[in-house]
Design a protein around this motif. Structure first.
Motif, PDB file in Angstrom:
ATOM      1  N   THR A  28       3.532  18.654   5.948  1.00 29.11           N
ATOM      2  CA  THR A  28       2.195  18.093   6.160  1.00 29.11           C
ATOM      3  C   THR A  28       1.113  19.015   5.601  1.00 29.11           C
ATOM      4  O   THR A  28       0.114  18.541   5.033  1.00 29.11           O
ATOM      5  CB  THR A  28       1.948  17.848   7.664  1.00 29.11           C
ATOM      6  OG1 THR A  28       2.183  19.073   8.388  1.00 29.11           O
ATOM      7  CG2 THR A  28       2.872  16.763   8.193  1.00 29.11           C
ATOM      8  N   SER A  55      -3.382  17.316  -1.942  1.00 29.16           N
ATOM      9  CA  SER A  55      -4.446  16.320  -1.981  1.00 29.16           C
ATOM     10  C   SER A  55      -5.811  16.964  -2.222  1.00 29.16           C
ATOM     11  O   SER A  55      -6.624  16.447  -2.996  1.00 29.16           O
ATOM     12  CB  SER A  55      -4.464  15.538  -0.664  1.00 29.16           C
ATOM     13  OG  SER A  55      -5.492  14.571  -0.669  1.00 29.16           O
ATOM     14  N   PRO A  99      -5.009  10.990  -2.715  1.00 27.69           N
ATOM     15  CA  PRO A  99      -4.901  10.834  -1.253  1.00 27.69           C
ATOM     16  C   PRO A  99      -3.503  11.178  -0.735  1.00 27.69           C
ATOM     17  O   PRO A  99      -2.504  10.926  -1.410  1.00 27.69           O
ATOM     18  CB  PRO A  99      -5.224   9.352  -1.026  1.00 27.69           C
ATOM     19  CG  PRO A  99      -6.022   8.946  -2.226  1.00 27.69           C
ATOM     20  CD  PRO A  99      -5.470   9.743  -3.363  1.00 27.69           C
ATOM     21  N   VAL A 100      -3.453  11.742   0.458  1.00 20.09           N
ATOM     22  CA  VAL A 100      -2.175  12.100   1.074  1.00 20.09           C
ATOM     23  C   VAL A 100      -1.262  10.882   1.161  1.00 20.09           C
ATOM     24  O   VAL A 100      -0.039  10.980   0.969  1.00 20.09           O
ATOM     25  CB  VAL A 100      -2.412  12.699   2.475  1.00 20.09           C
ATOM     26  CG1 VAL A 100      -1.095  12.820   3.244  1.00 20.09           C
ATOM     27  CG2 VAL A 100      -3.074  14.061   2.361  1.00 20.09           C
ATOM     28  N   GLU A 101      -1.855   9.727   1.429  1.00 16.78           N
ATOM     29  CA  GLU A 101      -1.060   8.505   1.581  1.00 16.78           C
ATOM     30  C   GLU A 101      -0.281   8.177   0.307  1.00 16.78           C
ATOM     31  O   GLU A 101       0.833   7.633   0.380  1.00 16.78           O
ATOM     32  CB  GLU A 101      -1.960   7.324   1.950  1.00 16.78           C
ATOM     33  CG  GLU A 101      -2.595   7.396   3.330  1.00 16.78           C
ATOM     34  CD  GLU A 101      -3.722   8.417   3.399  1.00 16.78           C
ATOM     35  OE1 GLU A 101      -4.068   8.840   4.523  1.00 16.78           O
ATOM     36  OE2 GLU A 101      -4.263   8.783   2.320  1.00 16.78           O
ATOM     37  N   GLU A 102      -0.825   8.502  -0.841  1.00 20.86           N
ATOM     38  CA  GLU A 102      -0.119   8.222  -2.089  1.00 20.86           C
ATOM     39  C   GLU A 102       1.091   9.143  -2.253  1.00 20.86           C
ATOM     40  O   GLU A 102       2.130   8.736  -2.782  1.00 20.86           O
ATOM     41  CB  GLU A 102      -1.069   8.362  -3.280  1.00 20.86           C
ATOM     42  CG  GLU A 102      -2.140   7.278  -3.328  1.00 20.86           C
ATOM     43  CD  GLU A 102      -2.922   7.294  -4.622  1.00 20.86           C
ATOM     44  OE1 GLU A 102      -2.403   7.822  -5.642  1.00 20.86           O
ATOM     45  OE2 GLU A 102      -4.058   6.787  -4.626  1.00 20.86           O
ATOM     46  N   GLN A 109       2.770  10.332   0.327  1.00 17.15           N
ATOM     47  CA  GLN A 109       3.729   9.834   1.304  1.00 17.15           C
ATOM     48  C   GLN A 109       4.458   8.605   0.783  1.00 17.15           C
ATOM     49  O   GLN A 109       5.674   8.452   0.999  1.00 17.15           O
ATOM     50  CB  GLN A 109       3.002   9.515   2.620  1.00 17.15           C
ATOM     51  CG  GLN A 109       2.452  10.753   3.321  1.00 17.15           C
ATOM     52  CD  GLN A 109       1.570  10.414   4.507  1.00 17.15           C
ATOM     53  OE1 GLN A 109       0.951   9.336   4.548  1.00 17.15           O
ATOM     54  NE2 GLN A 109       1.482  11.323   5.471  1.00 17.15           N
ATOM     55  N   THR A 110       3.739   7.721   0.106  1.00 15.42           N
ATOM     56  CA  THR A 110       4.371   6.542  -0.487  1.00 15.42           C
ATOM     57  C   THR A 110       5.382   6.949  -1.550  1.00 15.42           C
ATOM     58  O   THR A 110       6.489   6.407  -1.632  1.00 15.42           O
ATOM     59  CB  THR A 110       3.307   5.611  -1.109  1.00 15.42           C
ATOM     60  OG1 THR A 110       2.407   5.175  -0.083  1.00 15.42           O
ATOM     61  CG2 THR A 110       3.942   4.411  -1.773  1.00 15.42           C
TER      62      THR A 110
END
Length: 387
Positions: free
Chosen positions: A173, A180, A186-189, A191-192
């Motif tokens: 994390t 990022s 973005p962190v979400e990208e 994670q994806t």
């Protein structure tokens, strides 16, 4: 009638040397036939020689002709258009892997960096270091003299890259937050991207968990590098390090897990090698590891905020005060030093260790619990001195 026919068929040989004349006539005919054969052979030889001459000349022309044409063209072409400089503004251009001088010149001319492809190609050929130009994206000025454009491509400071440094000891994390913040992705990208473990190259022995597999190092990413490619580069570095040290695939997860504990428990290379030995000594006798950093990881809190209640009562598989053996995954990305410490730990009987000075990282090691208690007393003394 019979005499008549006989007279026409069988003529008596004339008197006075008629036989010699016939012989001479036959000789002349033979010589004439021989002359005709020689003439035919001569004509054939001439035709063959001419054909070979024509063929050889064609081959020579095929080889030399283009060089003559190039020379003729270079003599007839006007001087290639080139900018006088010094240049203005800036533009990003990408040099592909394996690009020739001419291909680079075309890219630069189309971008407005140089005035013409020909000017750059000539400057490229005139610079003995030009072959060292590396592929990548460069930020260059518009309207540059071709010779200066070659020099700019040789200057690595003109490379457009995003450099990200991942320190040792971070958990996934924290690494994603750092990625990022530097790349603005973005962190979400990330994670994806990490959901596709085949695309990122995460080995099967990791069990789908990236903890410990994102190698701590400095990375340079070209513009357009995707989140998948960034994560894949970090995983690949971990695999490379383990492979270089001969770690078998079935042992990778164990090595990374122990190394992550070592990373969080010691600072110096010497202490890391000792902690690695102490951990192995405990594992050999099925003694609980009692490592605070693992408890903190399981609770997702900083180690500085860990309480005695956490170590005594928290019920996660990372509470190594309650459960013997290793935690289910690494707890951080270990350094190369920590990995090497696990693979070649120091020799010693230690079972206990404690950092007695949190500022300097001084760590004391002990074989017996009584000696360990004395070391803990040193820690309590240091804490008291800090007020």
């Amino acid at each position: 009638m019979s005499d008549l026919f006989l007279d026409e068929v069988i003529r008596p040989e004339p008197q006075g040397g008629g036989g010699r004349r016939a012989s001479r006539r036959g000789g002349r005919e033979d010589r004439e036939r021989e002359r005709r054969r020689r003439r035919r052979r001569g004509v054939i030889a001439l035709v063959v020689s001419f054909a070979l001459l024509i063929g050889g000349g064609f081959a020579v022309w095929k080889l030399v002709g283009p060089m003559i044409d190039d020379f003729r063209d270079s003599r007839s072409q006007p001087e290639a258009e080139d900018f006088a400089g010094p240049g203005h503004g800036s533009v990003d251009v990408t040099i592909e892997s394996g690009a020739t001088g001419g291909q680079m010149g075309q890219v630069l001319a189309e971008a407005g960096v140089v005035a013409s492809q020909t000017a750059f190609t000539r400057a490229f050929a005139a610079n003995p270091d030009a072959a060292g130009i590396q592929p990548g994206t460069y930020r260059l000025m518009l309207g540059m003299p071709a010779a200066e454009a070659v020099g700019a491509l040789l200057d690595t400071s003109n490379r457009v890259q995003t450099r990200v440094t991942i320190p040792e000891g971070l958990r996934v994390t924290q690494i994603l937050d750092r990625l990022s913040s530097v790349t603005t992705v973005p962190v979400e990208e990330f994670q994806t991207a990490m959901a596709d473990t085949a695309a990122t190259g995460l080995p099967a022995e990791a069990g789908g968990n990236y903890e410990g597999w994102l190698f701590a190092s400095t990375y340079s990413f070209e513009p357009g590098t995707t989140p998948t490619e960034m994560i894949a580069a970090m995983v690949a570095e971990t695999v490379k390090v383990l492979d270089e040290r001969g770690v078998a695939p079935q042992d990778r997860q164990r090595v990374l897990t122990i190394a992550s504990l070592v990373e969080r428990e010691a600072r110096s290379a010497e202490d890391k090698a000792k902690v690695a030995r102490a951990i192995q000594n405990r594992l050999d006798i099925d003694m609980k590891l009692d490592i605070d950093a693992a408890v903190a990881y399981g609770l997702n809190k900083p180690g500085t905020e860990l309480t005695r209640d956490d170590t005594a009562n928290s019920d996660t598989p990372y509470n190594l005060y309650r459960y013997a053996g290793l935690p289910p995954t690494p707890i951080a990305s270990p350094s190369l030093i920590a990995i090497d410490a696990v693979l070649a730990p120091a020799d010693g009987p230690w079972l206990f260790w404690v950092t007695v000075n949190l500022d300097t990282g001084e760590t004391r090691f002990a074989e017996t619990f009584a000696e360990h208690q004395q070391n803990i007393a040193l820690l309590r003394q240091w804490e008291a001195e800090q007020g």
